[in-house]
Design an enzyme around this catalytic site. Sequence first.
Site, short mmCIF file in Angstrom:
data_model
loop_
_atom_site.label_atom_id
_atom_site.label_comp_id
_atom_site.label_asym_id
_atom_site.label_seq_id
_atom_site.Cartn_x
_atom_site.Cartn_y
_atom_site.Cartn_z
N CYS A 246 0.55 -1.39 -0.01
CA CYS A 246 0.05 -0.04 -0.04
C CYS A 246 0.52 1.03 0.15
O CYS A 246 0.52 2.51 -0.30
CB CYS A 246 -0.98 -0.18 0.90
SG CYS A 246 -1.92 -1.31 1.23
N HIS B 83 -2.20 7.26 6.93
CA HIS B 83 -2.59 6.11 6.70
C HIS B 83 -4.02 5.79 7.09
O HIS B 83 -4.94 5.99 5.78
CB HIS B 83 -1.99 5.33 6.72
CG HIS B 83 -2.01 4.49 5.82
ND1 HIS B 83 -1.63 3.96 4.74
CD2 HIS B 83 -1.89 2.47 6.24
CE1 HIS B 83 -2.13 2.63 4.30
NE2 HIS B 83 -2.17 2.35 5.23
N GLU C 256 -0.72 4.35 14.40
CA GLU C 256 -0.18 5.78 13.85
C GLU C 256 -0.19 6.92 14.28
O GLU C 256 0.50 7.84 14.25
CB GLU C 256 -1.24 5.98 12.65
CG GLU C 256 -0.61 6.59 11.42
CD GLU C 256 -1.23 7.26 10.57
OE1 GLU C 256 -0.44 8.39 9.17
OE2 GLU C 256 -1.96 6.60 9.92
N LYS D 288 -9.36 8.78 3.49
CA LYS D 288 -9.99 7.14 3.51
C LYS D 288 -11.32 6.74 3.15
O LYS D 288 -12.32 6.13 3.07
CB LYS D 288 -8.56 5.84 3.85
CG LYS D 288 -7.42 5.38 3.33
CD LYS D 288 -6.91 4.65 3.52
CE LYS D 288 -5.12 4.07 3.24
NZ LYS D 288 -4.32 5.38 2.90
N HIS E 290 -9.97 2.26 -0.01
CA HIS E 290 -8.54 1.96 0.03
C HIS E 290 -8.07 1.83 -0.84
O HIS E 290 -8.56 0.27 -1.16
CB HIS E 290 -7.66 1.22 1.66
CG HIS E 290 -6.30 0.95 1.51
ND1 HIS E 290 -5.71 1.33 0.68
CD2 HIS E 290 -5.80 0.09 2.93
CE1 HIS E 290 -4.35 1.33 1.18
NE2 HIS E 290 -4.66 0.90 2.23
N PHE F 142 1.46 -3.56 3.83
CA PHE F 142 1.88 -5.49 4.37
C PHE F 142 3.32 -5.26 3.82
O PHE F 142 3.58 -5.10 3.21
CB PHE F 142 0.58 -5.91 3.75
CG PHE F 142 -0.73 -6.11 4.06
CD1 PHE F 142 -0.85 -5.73 5.21
CD2 PHE F 142 -1.86 -7.08 3.62
CE1 PHE F 142 -1.96 -5.51 5.48
CE2 PHE F 142 -2.66 -6.89 3.81
CZ PHE F 142 -3.42 -5.98 4.88
#
Length: 414
Positions: free
Chosen positions: A164, A304, A315, A336, A341, A402
Amino acid sequence: MELKRVVVTGLGAISPLGNNLADTWQALVAGVSGAAPITHFDATKFKATFACEVKNFDGNKIFGKDARKMDLFTQYAIVAADEAINDAAFNFDNEDKSRIGVIWGTGIGGIKTYFDEAKEFVLGDGTPRFSPFFIPKIIADIAPGHISIRHGLGGPNFGTVSACASSTTALCVAFDLIRLGRATAVVSGGSEAPITVSGVGGFTSMKALSTRNDDPKTASRPFDKDRDGFVIGEGGACLVLEEYDHAVKRGAHIYCELVGGAHSADAYHITAPHPQGDGAARVMVDALRDADLKPEDIDYINVHGTSTPLGDKGELIAIGKVFNDHAYKLNISSTKSMTGHLLGATGALEAIACVKSIENGIIPPTINHFTDDPDIDPKLNLTFNEAQQRQVKAAMSNTFGFGGHNGTLIFKAL
């Protein structure tokens, strides 16, 4: 050596909120959700039956017969890149095109093409009848290849893959190429088309997706107590990065300057973020150092913020470590909540949100906040539910993927 300055001179987007930049930005500021029931395939038997799809897109109308040679992620890439190049008002005939590159990110590439071709073989009589375009359609680096061929751009050309964070990685690489003098300009961004049987099925089996099927538009709830996973999205986003003196010489419109970029690894888990946000904190510190800025110089962070229980909390812990008391003076938001996403394309789209916030003095909101999470500091300004006006001199964009891949970009007003 003295590094060259890098500026943003072109923007382009195709997203769940609009098929161009203007519509996408207008919807972001207005707090519109792009989530709706899936139309790309019959998802009635899936645990997640909704997504943030691009609407009213027909590649055949845009590319004609050439559409069959390209997976959807490549089609999105070309649409976004074409808009950004036009926005930058580049006349390539007047340029040394061997010094203009294309660096593009995608997390998965042609997943629909792969699934469709494999399905046809498995369900057939065993005779291999694969399309001659099968391999060129699925490989992750084919999107920048198509863009370079379309515009005759002979500079550095390749794809980046960091899950991502892929398009953030692409922009970081493009940034370095220009400031090191290896390119005059780079068309850079990312695209993704993962709303497929295998894409949705795979993420659902990981329990990564929201299953709020009764109310898709409120399903993406970053930082909300009842967040239950992300909403998968698709699309593409592109920034034209250019060496400052070259942009000034040709009279280009300059949005802002890209001043810092960094990468780090959590080195912790294949899918879960570090619980104390160690890798996330390090990448923000490294980006600030690269930009020669202090934490208090940042006005806005596009986080994110995927709407997952662990990711959102981690985060914010990392932001607290890096920014200390200045964290309470920041605007923080997760777009998002509206776009879903976009996986490998998300970094570029959120970089554009930062650029536009600098240009317009508006922070797009984090929508769908209903219930405070007791584990999240209530004094943080997470820009809940409505856009906020604010002068933005410097903005930071965070993306995490990931495998523990982290990327951060910092943009600054001239």
